[in-house]
Scaffold this motif. Structure first.
Motif, mmCIF file in Angstrom:
data_model
loop_
_atom_site.group_PDB
_atom_site.id
_atom_site.type_symbol
_atom_site.label_atom_id
_atom_site.label_comp_id
_atom_site.label_asym_id
_atom_site.label_seq_id
_atom_site.Cartn_x
_atom_site.Cartn_y
_atom_site.Cartn_z
ATOM 1 N N GLU A 1 22.514 0.401 -0.884
ATOM 2 C CA GLU A 1 22.011 -0.719 -1.675
ATOM 3 C C GLU A 1 21.433 -0.235 -2.998
ATOM 4 O O GLU A 1 20.538 0.610 -3.039
ATOM 5 C CB GLU A 1 20.929 -1.473 -0.897
ATOM 6 N N ALA A 2 21.978 -0.784 -4.085
ATOM 7 C CA ALA A 2 21.462 -0.470 -5.420
ATOM 8 C C ALA A 2 20.443 -1.530 -5.815
ATOM 9 O O ALA A 2 20.564 -2.701 -5.431
ATOM 10 C CB ALA A 2 22.602 -0.421 -6.428
ATOM 11 N N ARG A 3 19.463 -1.122 -6.607
ATOM 12 C CA ARG A 3 18.412 -2.041 -7.022
ATOM 13 C C ARG A 3 18.153 -1.892 -8.511
ATOM 14 O O ARG A 3 18.246 -0.793 -9.066
ATOM 15 C CB ARG A 3 17.118 -1.787 -6.240
ATOM 16 N N ALA A 4 17.805 -3.019 -9.128
ATOM 17 C CA ALA A 4 17.446 -3.004 -10.546
ATOM 18 C C ALA A 4 15.983 -2.635 -10.683
ATOM 19 O O ALA A 4 15.127 -3.186 -9.992
ATOM 20 C CB ALA A 4 17.708 -4.363 -11.168
ATOM 21 N N SER A 5 15.692 -1.690 -11.565
ATOM 22 C CA SER A 5 14.321 -1.216 -11.720
ATOM 23 C C SER A 5 13.689 -1.624 -13.040
ATOM 24 O O SER A 5 12.465 -1.567 -13.177
ATOM 25 C CB SER A 5 14.279 0.308 -11.593
ATOM 26 N N GLU A 6 14.518 -2.043 -13.996
ATOM 27 C CA GLU A 6 13.966 -2.351 -15.312
ATOM 28 C C GLU A 6 15.026 -3.071 -16.136
ATOM 29 O O GLU A 6 16.230 -2.859 -15.952
ATOM 30 C CB GLU A 6 13.564 -1.050 -16.016
ATOM 31 N N ARG B 1 9.884 -8.191 -11.760
ATOM 32 C CA ARG B 1 10.537 -9.417 -12.209
ATOM 33 C C ARG B 1 11.914 -9.603 -11.580
ATOM 34 O O ARG B 1 12.505 -10.680 -11.712
ATOM 35 C CB ARG B 1 10.666 -9.420 -13.740
ATOM 36 N N PHE B 2 12.412 -8.583 -10.923
ATOM 37 C CA PHE B 2 13.731 -8.675 -10.282
ATOM 38 C C PHE B 2 13.551 -9.078 -8.816
ATOM 39 O O PHE B 2 13.111 -8.274 -7.987
ATOM 40 C CB PHE B 2 14.476 -7.345 -10.377
ATOM 41 N N ALA B 3 13.870 -10.315 -8.517
ATOM 42 C CA ALA B 3 13.722 -10.813 -7.147
ATOM 43 C C ALA B 3 14.621 -10.016 -6.200
ATOM 44 O O ALA B 3 15.832 -9.931 -6.407
ATOM 45 C CB ALA B 3 14.089 -12.299 -7.092
ATOM 46 N N GLY B 4 14.003 -9.430 -5.194
ATOM 47 C CA GLY B 4 14.760 -8.629 -4.248
ATOM 48 C C GLY B 4 15.399 -7.401 -4.855
ATOM 49 O O GLY B 4 16.303 -6.810 -4.260
ATOM 50 N N GLY B 5 14.938 -7.025 -6.045
ATOM 51 C CA GLY B 5 15.542 -5.882 -6.733
ATOM 52 C C GLY B 5 16.925 -6.182 -7.276
ATOM 53 O O GLY B 5 17.648 -5.269 -7.666
ATOM 54 N N ARG B 6 17.280 -7.475 -7.352
ATOM 55 C CA ARG B 6 18.647 -7.814 -7.732
ATOM 56 C C ARG B 6 18.745 -8.851 -8.850
ATOM 57 O O ARG B 6 19.723 -8.849 -9.586
ATOM 58 C CB ARG B 6 19.416 -8.333 -6.510
ATOM 59 N N THR B 7 17.796 -9.771 -8.974
ATOM 60 C CA THR B 7 17.978 -10.935 -9.838
ATOM 61 C C THR B 7 16.815 -11.095 -10.807
ATOM 62 O O THR B 7 15.649 -11.005 -10.400
ATOM 63 C CB THR B 7 18.103 -12.215 -8.987
ATOM 64 N N VAL B 8 17.160 -11.343 -12.064
ATOM 65 C CA VAL B 8 16.165 -11.642 -13.091
ATOM 66 C C VAL B 8 16.646 -12.871 -13.857
ATOM 67 O O VAL B 8 17.854 -13.086 -14.012
ATOM 68 C CB VAL B 8 15.956 -10.452 -14.051
ATOM 69 N N SER B 9 15.704 -13.701 -14.318
ATOM 70 C CA SER B 9 16.063 -14.967 -14.963
ATOM 71 C C SER B 9 15.430 -15.053 -16.345
ATOM 72 O O SER B 9 14.353 -15.644 -16.510
ATOM 73 C CB SER B 9 15.620 -16.152 -14.099
ATOM 74 N N PRO B 10 16.070 -14.501 -17.359
ATOM 75 C CA PRO B 10 15.517 -14.565 -18.713
ATOM 76 C C PRO B 10 15.737 -15.933 -19.355
ATOM 77 O O PRO B 10 16.673 -16.654 -19.008
ATOM 78 C CB PRO B 10 16.308 -13.486 -19.459
ATOM 79 N N CYS B 11 14.872 -16.260 -20.301
ATOM 80 C CA CYS B 11 15.058 -17.432 -21.152
ATOM 81 C C CYS B 11 15.812 -16.951 -22.391
ATOM 82 O O CYS B 11 15.301 -16.137 -23.158
ATOM 83 C CB CYS B 11 13.715 -18.043 -21.532
ATOM 84 N N VAL B 12 17.039 -17.430 -22.558
ATOM 85 C CA VAL B 12 17.898 -16.952 -23.640
ATOM 86 C C VAL B 12 17.833 -17.936 -24.811
ATOM 87 O O VAL B 12 18.247 -19.095 -24.675
ATOM 88 C CB VAL B 12 19.359 -16.790 -23.161
#
Length: 575
Positions: free
Chosen positions: A542-547, A467-478
């Protein structure tokens, strides 16, 4: 009794003698000048500069005096030593001259040094004769006698220091001397290196020299001593951070902290200057200062409350005037930044005024700006004249319009606005939130439940790596009702040590060091709708989001997004 010359006659004689002496001196200087020009011409012919670089010779002919005519010829020798030439593109005669000149380069540099010495003797107060002399000596010794660079460093050091005294405001002069010190640093005596520190400090006032020389200064001095030589300017500190980040990320993080302090101070100072110009009524000065502020201080770098307030002040002080194209103009990017969930930080009329300076703005964006300004006539006119009303591009406008009508107590007009949203877009996060609020106000239980059901599908509390585009971005519905006191936790992994920035909707609200793995805790209070959370690596691998997951048990306060990073964090919810 012998006659005595009258005072008038004596004065005339003295004046005649003075004029004669001046004439003789002028004649002698003219002869010397002709000799210098002849010397320069002979140098150009001897080393085929007239064939290989004829424009330099023409420039020399146009100089006012013979010693100044040396300079383009000496510069030609410098270019021969430092530059390259594509032989395949030359005529045979020119190619032959270039090949032969390569064999004569050592002699050419020595002869050019002689010209510089002659020029310095003729005009001892001219810094650039001294600078060229230093450069030629250094370049020649580096080619033929590297040991002399340090054993006989006075040959280039003295004329270079002379040039800095004669032209203290010339960055290039200081940059040459500082660069020469850095290149020879390991072999310089301790006394000389101590004397070189003020030279480095002055050279670092030039941002270009920071890019070229700070890495070498760090290698010889260490990060902290080298950093103390830097000017306290955002550009220098940012460049230094990026350089240091390639080898020492924790040190880069310390430099980043210093940069943040200086950048905030500079933003405020530049903004105060802009507001002062506004009070004076200096429209051209305001425009230049506002444009400078926007280029030098990207709005998203500090996306906290104070940073947003500063951006609002910038928009307020921006004068009317020149126009620019959407979306390339920096003002367009500023408008988009504010439309991305930051309208509360700016007065709508000021933002609409800024938008009016842009050409080619989409109708849906123009309508949003006029809506923010409270110009009902303006946005209604756009609705009547635009041919694309009802497309997906208009979803944001009608959602915002419905929310404004509801806030004004008119649920019926809010429902009307929602009805104009494209049907496939009515299940989008922001639309569902407004639909629920409107239905609740209107007492329409069935429609409220329908919106709640849609939100139950749109709102997620767990995000896998995919769900993290490019390992960097996520777009939750808040959903602010569901997550009023919640936080988004994001697990970030780095193959080493990384300095990571993070924030919402293209802005940055904080930075942290990630060594191996870390979990960011970012409060969701104050957010609503579909938002974009991103991380960016500022230094290190480069750091990446995994979860990612949402929790209500971190105890994170909305005004301190980094507070929970050092606290024990709960595990992600079970799938």
């Amino acid at each position: 009794m012998a006659p005595v010359a009258s005072p008038t006659l004596l004065a005339r004689l003295l004046l005649a003698v003075a004029f004669a002496a001046a004439g003789v001196a002028a004649w002698a200087e003219h002869r010397a000048d002709l000799a210098r020009r002849a010397e320069g011409a002979a140098f150009a012919k001897r080393y085929s500069i007239d064939v290989r670089r004829p424009s330099f010779v023409e420039t020399a002919k146009a100089e006012a005096t013979g010693d100044l005519a040396y300079m383009p010829l000496v510069d030609a020798a410098v270019q021969d030593a430092m530059g390259t030439v594509a032989l395949a593109n030359l005529e045979p005669s020119a190619r032959k001259a270039w090949i032969e000149s390569a064999q004569e380069l050592t002699a050419e540099l020595a002869a050019a040094r002689g010209l510089s010495l002659s020029g310095l003797a003729a005009r001892p107060g001219w810094a650039y004769h001294a600078e060229l002399l230093a450069f030629l000596t250094y370049t020649g010794d580096r080619r033929t006698a590297p040991v002399d660079l340090t054993a006989k460093s006075a040959r280039w050091e003295l004329p270079a220091r002379m040039a800095t005294r004669l032209s203290p405001g010339d960055d290039a002069t200081w940059g040459f001397l500082a660069g020469a010190y850095l290149e020879t640093w390991p072999r310089l005596p301790e006394r000389t290196t101590a004397q070189a520190l003020p030279i480095l400090q002055r050279a670092f006032e030039d941002p270009d020299f920071v890019r070229r020389g700070f890495g070498a200064a760090v290698a010889y001095l260490g990060v902290e001593p080298a950093a103390r030589l830097l000017p306290k300017t955002p550009d220098a500190l940012r460049t230094a951070r990026d350089i240091v980040g390639k080898r020492d990320v924790p040190a880069a993080a310390r430099l980043h902290a210093i940069w943040e302090t200086v950048e905030r101070e500079t933003r405020e100072k530049d903004l105060a200057r802009l507001e002062e110009l506004a009070e004076r009524g200096d429209v051209p000065g305001r425009r230049r200062t506002a444009e400078y502020w926007l280029v030098k201080h990207p709005p998203g770098e500090f996306d906290d409350e104070n940073g947003r307030r500063e951006v609002g002040r910038l928009v307020e002080a921006w004068p009317e005037g020149s126009h620019g194209p959407w979306p390339r103009d920096p003002r367009a990017q500023l408008v988009q930044h504010l439309l991305a969930g930051r309208l509360a930080s700016v007065r709508g009329t000021a933002l609409a005024r800024l938008g009016n300076q842009l050409t080619g703005v989409p109708d849906s964006v123009r309508a949003r700006l006029l809506l923010a300004a409270g110009d009902r006539y303006g946005w209604e006119r756009i609705l009547l004249e635009s041919g694309g009303v009802g497309s997906f591009d208009w979803t944001r406008f009608f959602t915002e319009l419905a929310a404004r009508e509801l806030a004004a107590g008119d649920a019926e007009k809010a429902e009307e606005a929602l009805s104009r949203i494209a049907r496939p877009a009515r299940t989008e996060c922001d639309v569902l939130l407004v639909r629920r609020a409107v239905a609740r106000e209107a007492g329409k239980t069935a429609e409220e439940r329908e919106a709640e059901a849609g939100l139950a599908l749109a709102v997620e509390d767990r995000f896998g790596a995919e769900r993290f585009a490019g390992g960097r971005t996520v777009s939750p519905c808040v959903d602010p009702e569901r997550w009023a006191d919640a936080a988004l936790l994001v697990k970030v992994a780095s193959p080493g040590v990384s300095l990571v920035g993070y924030g919402w909707d293209g802005g940055r609200i904080g930075t942290t060091l990630v060594s191996g793995e870390a979990t960011l805790a970012v409060p969701l209070s104050g957010l609503s709708g579909r938002r974009s959370f991103s991380i960016a690596t500022l230094a290190g691998p480069e750091a990446r989001a995994s979860e990612g997951w949402v929790t209500t048990s971190t105890g994170v306060r909305g005004d301190q997004p980094e507070a929970a990073q050092a606290a024990p964090l709960p595990p992600p919810p079970a799938p």
